[in-house]
Write a protein that holds these residues in place. Sequence first.
Motif, PDB file in Angstrom:
ATOM      1  N   LEU A   1       0.816  -1.218   0.000  1.00  0.00           N
ATOM      2  CA  LEU A   1       0.000   0.000   0.000  1.00  0.00           C
ATOM      3  C   LEU A   1       0.844   1.260   0.000  1.00  0.00           C
ATOM      4  O   LEU A   1       0.492   2.258  -0.630  1.00  0.00           O
ATOM      5  N   ASP A   2       1.966   1.234   0.732  1.00  0.00           N
ATOM      6  CA  ASP A   2       2.811   2.425   0.879  1.00  0.00           C
ATOM      7  C   ASP A   2       4.258   1.974   1.055  1.00  0.00           C
ATOM      8  O   ASP A   2       4.633   1.488   2.122  1.00  0.00           O
ATOM      9  N   PRO A   3       5.095   2.129   0.028  1.00  0.00           N
ATOM     10  CA  PRO A   3       6.468   1.611   0.099  1.00  0.00           C
ATOM     11  C   PRO A   3       7.358   2.328   1.097  1.00  0.00           C
ATOM     12  O   PRO A   3       8.479   1.880   1.347  1.00  0.00           O
ATOM     13  N   SER A   4       6.881   3.433   1.702  1.00  0.00           N
ATOM     14  CA  SER A   4       7.709   4.152   2.661  1.00  0.00           C
ATOM     15  C   SER A   4       7.832   3.419   3.991  1.00  0.00           C
ATOM     16  O   SER A   4       8.717   3.724   4.789  1.00  0.00           O
ATOM     17  N   PHE A   5       6.965   2.439   4.230  1.00  0.00           N
ATOM     18  CA  PHE A   5       7.016   1.697   5.492  1.00  0.00           C
ATOM     19  C   PHE A   5       8.073   0.598   5.412  1.00  0.00           C
ATOM     20  O   PHE A   5       8.171  -0.098   4.407  1.00  0.00           O
ATOM     21  N   PRO A   6       8.852   0.428   6.485  1.00  0.00           N
ATOM     22  CA  PRO A   6       9.819  -0.685   6.484  1.00  0.00           C
ATOM     23  C   PRO A   6       9.114  -2.024   6.633  1.00  0.00           C
ATOM     24  O   PRO A   6       7.970  -2.100   7.094  1.00  0.00           O
ATOM     25  N   ALA A   7       9.795  -3.088   6.246  1.00  0.00           N
ATOM     26  CA  ALA A   7       9.244  -4.438   6.377  1.00  0.00           C
ATOM     27  C   ALA A   7       9.009  -4.757   7.848  1.00  0.00           C
ATOM     28  O   ALA A   7       9.753  -4.302   8.732  1.00  0.00           O
ATOM     29  N   SER A   8       7.966  -5.526   8.120  1.00  0.00           N
ATOM     30  CA  SER A   8       7.688  -5.967   9.489  1.00  0.00           C
ATOM     31  C   SER A   8       8.052  -7.445   9.619  1.00  0.00           C
ATOM     32  O   SER A   8       7.599  -8.266   8.817  1.00  0.00           O
ATOM     33  N   ASN A   9       8.889  -7.758  10.590  1.00  0.00           N
ATOM     34  CA  ASN A   9       9.330  -9.148  10.805  1.00  0.00           C
ATOM     35  C   ASN A   9       9.705  -9.823   9.491  1.00  0.00           C
ATOM     36  O   ASN A   9       9.146 -10.860   9.118  1.00  0.00           O
ATOM     37  N   PRO A  10      10.684  -9.258   8.764  1.00  0.00           N
ATOM     38  CA  PRO A  10      11.020  -9.817   7.448  1.00  0.00           C
ATOM     39  C   PRO A  10      11.488 -11.265   7.498  1.00  0.00           C
ATOM     40  O   PRO A  10      11.415 -11.963   6.474  1.00  0.00           O
ATOM     41  N   HIS A  11      11.941 -11.736   8.665  1.00  0.00           N
ATOM     42  CA  HIS A  11      12.372 -13.133   8.763  1.00  0.00           C
ATOM     43  C   HIS A  11      11.199 -14.103   8.636  1.00  0.00           C
ATOM     44  O   HIS A  11      11.410 -15.305   8.473  1.00  0.00           O
ATOM     45  N   PHE A  12       9.965 -13.597   8.701  1.00  0.00           N
ATOM     46  CA  PHE A  12       8.790 -14.451   8.528  1.00  0.00           C
ATOM     47  C   PHE A  12       8.314 -14.492   7.075  1.00  0.00           C
ATOM     48  O   PHE A  12       7.305 -15.145   6.776  1.00  0.00           O
ATOM     49  N   ALA A  13       8.984 -13.795   6.176  1.00  0.00           N
ATOM     50  CA  ALA A  13       8.603 -13.844   4.756  1.00  0.00           C
ATOM     51  C   ALA A  13       8.770 -15.255   4.218  1.00  0.00           C
ATOM     52  O   ALA A  13       9.609 -16.028   4.683  1.00  0.00           O
ATOM     53  N   ARG A  14       7.977 -15.597   3.217  1.00  0.00           N
ATOM     54  CA  ARG A  14       8.067 -16.904   2.576  1.00  0.00           C
ATOM     55  C   ARG A  14       8.770 -16.761   1.229  1.00  0.00           C
ATOM     56  O   ARG A  14       8.572 -15.765   0.529  1.00  0.00           O
ATOM     57  N   PRO A  15       9.582 -17.721   0.831  1.00  0.00           N
ATOM     58  CA  PRO A  15      10.137 -17.689  -0.535  1.00  0.00           C
ATOM     59  C   PRO A  15       9.000 -17.575  -1.550  1.00  0.00           C
ATOM     60  O   PRO A  15       7.911 -18.128  -1.346  1.00  0.00           O
ATOM     61  N   LEU A  16       9.247 -16.853  -2.637  1.00  0.00           N
ATOM     62  CA  LEU A  16       8.173 -16.561  -3.588  1.00  0.00           C
ATOM     63  C   LEU A  16       7.475 -17.824  -4.085  1.00  0.00           C
ATOM     64  O   LEU A  16       6.244 -17.871  -4.155  1.00  0.00           O
TER      65      LEU A  16
END
Length: 537
Positions: free
Chosen positions: A457-472
């Motif tokens: 929605l807004d790229p100005s926000f930093p990632a939240s808990n990026p270690h919880f991202a899933r591989p694409l």
Amino acid sequence: MTTLYRNARVFTADDANPWAEAFVVDAERLVHVGSEASAAEAAGDTAEVTDLGGKLVLPGFIDAHTHLLMLGESLGKVALTDARSLPEIQERLRSARAADPGSERILGRGWLFDSLPGTPTAAMIDEAVSDVPVYLDANDYHSCWVNRAALKEMGITRDTPDPLGGRIGRDGQGEPDGMLYETAAQQFVWPFIAGVTSDADRDAAVERSLAAYLAAGVTGGADMAFGERDLAAFQRAEERRGGRLPFRVVAHWFVQNTGDAAANLAQVEHAVQLAAECNTEWLRVAGIKLVLDGVIDACTAAMNLPYADGSTAEPIWSPEQLNPVVAAADAAGLQVAIHAIGDRASDLALDALEYATGVNGPRVRRHRIEHLEYTSPGTPARMARLGVTASMQPVHADPAIYGNWVAMLGDARPDRSFAWPEYVAAGALLAFSTDAPTAPYDALQNMFVAATRKSALDPSFPASNPHFARPLADAIAHATRDAAASVMEEDRRGRLVAGLAADFAVLDADPFADGAESLLNARVLRTVVAGRTEYLA
């Protein structure tokens, strides 16, 4: 008719053979997926050939938790998610009133708690529009903010009691203040608005919802709050098309806690009857949906520890009310989907599912818990042991709408929010969805948040808990293959393999090659459902 689709990068979501170059469709099904040479041989000389120009092909997305009629209706309401201040919200309401001065009421959706200076009030809306009723759904659809004319129209006064599991906001003198929380919104606003909405309006909403999803590469959805009007609207849509929808719908019947055990069980029996009667390729009732708690943003989710302000929220269902309903649905072979956002709620949901297993004995079952935004540390392992699906929504973790969520907890709990990898590591099935219209329905935005934990929605926000991202690749599989499995259709759709439905989407970008950021501007060029092109850009 047999069609050879060639010259493509095909992500199959099948672990055995994740990539292919071409595939063959015969009528509604895939009959071959593989190399250019093998597909051409399988197609034969008489097949129609479609050259996809090297584009990326994905299995059709399946939105495993959505609200289809509500989505279509929301697309006709005043959009407020990106209105980040009270003056901006008020200006949009004034503009909507000026644009349609003959309207009997104004409907809006998507406002965020942290866009307002404190608790929303009817007076804030009346400063902008006071001559007609105004109904504004919160972004999560668990609260509704209304003006004084709307309170009067619904007959809500200081003497109106709070419903079970909900609350009418009140000022210091006990007068309704314009906020309706949880079941107060469900029991006052939803039936009233439904009663003043025509079948023609609902039919138009269904068409908007179907068109929006098909343009987003989505080929099916699991509706998580079906009622009589929803069912009738989709049956009319099925009839208009000669018995075939352009999009597969699996419905979960909404069971409300009435406070009366017999009435609650009667709702289950009605769902059992509907599951037997409504069971076509395109529209079927598969289970029931229960809402066990509210949301963290409004401090109505049931948590094991208090919120930052010291408050707590009770579950909407007690174990004594919940267990018999879950056991009855399980005994009848219905799939049970339980909304549980807080850790206390998910604990109670698993208790109920474990109770049903004990009462009804061992067999193959695949119940679900919806959302799981914050859970007890042992929850994923317990879900895996019970065979319970984790149905979660990446777009709910978008950092642009995350600030108030964090503030309401006020401690270290957000460090384990939306912890998708925990469920995979434990061996539980993880299915991704959007919960539209509480969040954007766009499948590609959903995959961007899933793969990056950044904001779509807004790229100005930093990632939240990026270690919880899933591989694409895993994120897409959770939204296709695993979403199909979440409604027990993994042998029918969700992957691009021979024998399954020819449901797929063609994209104009390749995030595997160009990076996840390309998903933000990617477009769906073609959506095919059961071999038929239902959307072409």
